[in-house]
Design a protein around this motif. Structure first.
Motif, PDB file in Angstrom:
ATOM      1  N   ASP A 217      -3.264   7.644  15.268  1.00  0.00           N
ATOM      2  CA  ASP A 217      -3.888   7.075  14.080  1.00  0.00           C
ATOM      3  C   ASP A 217      -4.683   8.143  13.318  1.00  0.00           C
ATOM      4  OD1 ASP A 217      -5.557   5.561  12.322  1.00  0.00           O
ATOM      5  OD2 ASP A 217      -6.977   5.160  13.952  1.00  0.00           O
ATOM      6  N   ARG A 226      -7.162   9.601   7.292  1.00  0.00           N
ATOM      7  CA  ARG A 226      -8.251   8.633   7.388  1.00  0.00           C
ATOM      8  C   ARG A 226      -8.048   7.827   8.662  1.00  0.00           C
ATOM      9  NH1 ARG A 226      -9.700  11.430   3.912  1.00  0.00           N
ATOM     10  NH2 ARG A 226     -10.518  10.945   1.839  1.00  0.00           N
ATOM     11  N   GLN A 228      -8.189   5.029  11.016  1.00  0.00           N
ATOM     12  CA  GLN A 228      -8.389   3.601  10.779  1.00  0.00           C
ATOM     13  C   GLN A 228      -9.105   2.915  11.937  1.00  0.00           C
ATOM     14  OE1 GLN A 228      -7.136   2.128   7.603  1.00  0.00           O
ATOM     15  NE2 GLN A 228      -7.482   4.337   7.450  1.00  0.00           N
ATOM     16  N   THR A 232      -3.875  -1.323  11.015  1.00  0.00           N
ATOM     17  CA  THR A 232      -4.213  -1.918   9.724  1.00  0.00           C
ATOM     18  C   THR A 232      -2.996  -1.815   8.800  1.00  0.00           C
ATOM     19  OG1 THR A 232      -4.942   0.117   8.629  1.00  0.00           O
ATOM     20  CG2 THR A 232      -6.565  -1.021  10.035  1.00  0.00           C
ATOM     21  N   ASN A 235      -1.996   1.915   8.108  1.00  0.00           N
ATOM     22  CA  ASN A 235      -1.281   2.803   9.045  1.00  0.00           C
ATOM     23  C   ASN A 235      -0.128   2.123   9.766  1.00  0.00           C
ATOM     24  OD1 ASN A 235      -2.488   1.193  11.018  1.00  0.00           O
ATOM     25  ND2 ASN A 235      -3.920   2.765  11.731  1.00  0.00           N
TER      26      ASN A 235
END
Length: 545
Positions: A217, A226, A228, A232, A235
């Motif tokens: 991730d 970024r 997460q 989400t 991703n």
């Protein structure tokens, strides 16, 4: 992880020093790799297949195990910790023994210029002997650590047909060396995230059955990095892109919340995926504040929907080698000095035992206050052994090297020689206190035997060692020393007394196991007063009687 200064990255202790081919390759070396080429090593090919396993019955009736949880184990910097490809003349190298409590071993390593990292043969063979898969790492470093979108672009180049040569090369390399898949960790901001999704889908499509692909991730489809900290919508395409399976699992960053995990579990269901395909990251390195080893005792319980309930996902343990090389600070002293002091082996093994069994160090004991142990959540796996099955309780290193009870060499380290180790390390039931440990001063074959020492007079204890599945009559042989009276070996429902002896002595008998799990354990009766050493256990198909 928090803040730019921390690089918000998986490689959170010092970056591993590049070891060079064949364990660590550049992108260009990977694309040009052939089994006969200069970056191939015939000596690094693993020959041991992955042993079959099953979920063992919990030791306690009140155990709140979630049987679907899987555990990934990722020591940081494996090229340094385990990169030796031949036997080393030292005792105090890094080893791992709790294979029954994990499912995947990630060879986490890499630098900005050498991002393709291959596990060493010894570690793959030890893991396979104990039923665990090993995956190599594809690492694209953060820009702050020398990573570049150009490096990622060279990896994601397509051929004239629009395919990714890197996908087939990674599969080719893994199949050649005998390891089980790849962990893709892309942390380079500005990389082509959309192309990376296409690459992951192709890698997953060309990988054969039994090869597993994990994603970390970090990178998003728009090229930003970024974290997460949950599955989400931002991703999810790196796990499942519409009907395309892009990865078998996703390793989440460490700043997760229970709400985020709950929402991610619901999203996984909507995507047609299991919540257990999402591995919730736990950064155990004591210098950091996410899930520092034993200083944060509550994160494991926070993974459950409710106390004693099912988990939000699987578990990924990052930097769990703290018991070997954590240097210590004002908040957390060193767990051992074993990396620099071969005499400190007991504390080294104790840190790993505590990680899985909890503060009580007894997998059969009640879970109390403090750290409960990973095994309080995740299932323990038993073995379906290929016969003949033999273990001398070799952990992969020794102060001396022994053969049939005679010392034939000095200090050594070689994970390829590690045996199939006990399912539980070490589970003691009953009213009598008993100490169980590996004994590096009394090996029978290799570097260690198993030592069982009653701590008080009277009472009885059972020491559960292995959970096995045996589908036929077998001959069981135990090689033991010491013990005086009062010890017996139980295999399923069959028990045989172990003789007292000054030297090593063999005891053999026929066992006709019932269907299902067969538990192998040592019975310590009230008459037992002195230590028992078990130098070897072997199981052969068939009986002579």
């Amino acid at each position: 992880m928090r803040g730019v200064a921390a690089a918000v990255a998986l490689l959170a202790s010092a970056p591993a020093v590049a070891q060079g081919a064949p364990l660590s390759l550049t992108i260009d070396e990977m694309l040009r790799w052939t089994p006969e080429g200069p970056t191939a090593d015939p000596g690094n090919v693993a020959r041991v297949p992955v042993a079959r396993r099953f979920i063992a019955r919990p030791l306690r009736r009140d155990a709140a195990i979630d049987p679907q949880v899987r555990v990934l184990y990722a020591p940081d910097g494996m090229n340094d910790l385990g990169g030796a490809r031949t036997r080393q003349p030292r005792f105090n190298g890094y080893v791992f023994t709790h294979w029954a409590q994990i499912d995947v071993f990630a060879w986490f390593a890499g630098t900005a210029d050498r991002g393709i990292n291959l596990p060493s043969r010894g570690w793959v063979e030890a893991a396979h002997r104990n039923g665990v898969e090993v995956i190599g790492t594809v690492f694209f470093a953060p820009v702050a650590w020398g990573g570049s979108p150009k490096t990622v672009a060279s990896f994601l180049r397509r051929d004239a047909q629009g395919h990714f040569p890197a996908a087939r090369q990674l599969v080719r390399i893994a199949r050649h060396y005998g390891f089980d898949g790849w962990f893709v960790n892309a942390e380079t901001a500005g990389a082509d995230g959309a192309a990376m999704i296409d690459f992951m889908a192709e890698l997953r499509a060309v990988a054969p059955a039994g090869m597993t692909i994990h994603w970390y991730d970090a990178l998003l489809p728009d090229g930003r990095v970024r974290w997460q900290n949950a599955l989400t919508p931002a991703n999810a395409r790196f796990l499942q892109d519409g009907k395309r399976r892009t990865a078998d699992a996703m390793f989440l960053n460490y700043d997760w919340t229970r709400q985020g995990l709950a929402e991610g579990a619901a999203l996984a269901r909507r995507l047609g995926r299991s919540r257990y395909d999402v591995f919730v990251g736990a950064d155990l390195w004591p210098a950091r504040d996410a899930q520092p080893a034993f200083r944060n005792a509550g994160w494991l319980d926070a993974l459950r929907e409710r106390p004693g309930g099912k988990a939000f996902g699987s578990v990924a343990l990052f930097a769990p080698h703290f018991g070997y090389s954590w240097p210590g600070d004002t908040r957390t002293p060193r767990f051992s000095n074993f990396d620099r002091d071969a005499g400190d082996v007991t504390r080294f093994h104790d840190a790993e035992r505590r990680l899985f069994a909890g503060d009580g160090r007894n997998p059969a004991g009640a879970v109390g206050a403090g750290w409960p142990g990973v095994a309080s959540l995740a299932p323990t796996r038993g073995l379906v052994p290929a016969l003949p099955f033999t273990t001398s309780f070799n952990t992969g290193h020794g102060r001396v090297d022994a053969r049939e009870g005679a010392v034939v060499g000095g200090p050594w380290h070689d994970m390829a020689r590690q045996d199939a180790l006990p399912t539980w390390q070490f589970a003691v039931h009953g009213e009598r206190r008993v100490a169980v440990d590996y004994d590096f001063d009394a090996p029978f074959d290799g570097g260690s035997s198993l030592r069982i020492v009653p701590q008080a007079a009277g009472g009885r204890a059972d020491v559960s060692l292995y959970a096995l599945r045996l589908d036929r009559p077998v001959t069981v042989t135990a090689v033991t020393r010491g013990g005086a009276a009062g010890y017996a070996l139980r295999v399923g429902s069959t028990t045989r007394p172990l003789p007292a002896s000054v030297g090593w002595q063999r005891t053999s008998w026929c066992v006709r196991p019932r269907a299902g799990e067969t538990r192998l354990s040592i019975i310590v009766r009230p008459a037992a007063r002195t230590a028992l050493h078990i130098g070897r256990l072997s199981i052969e198909a068939g009986c002579r009687d």
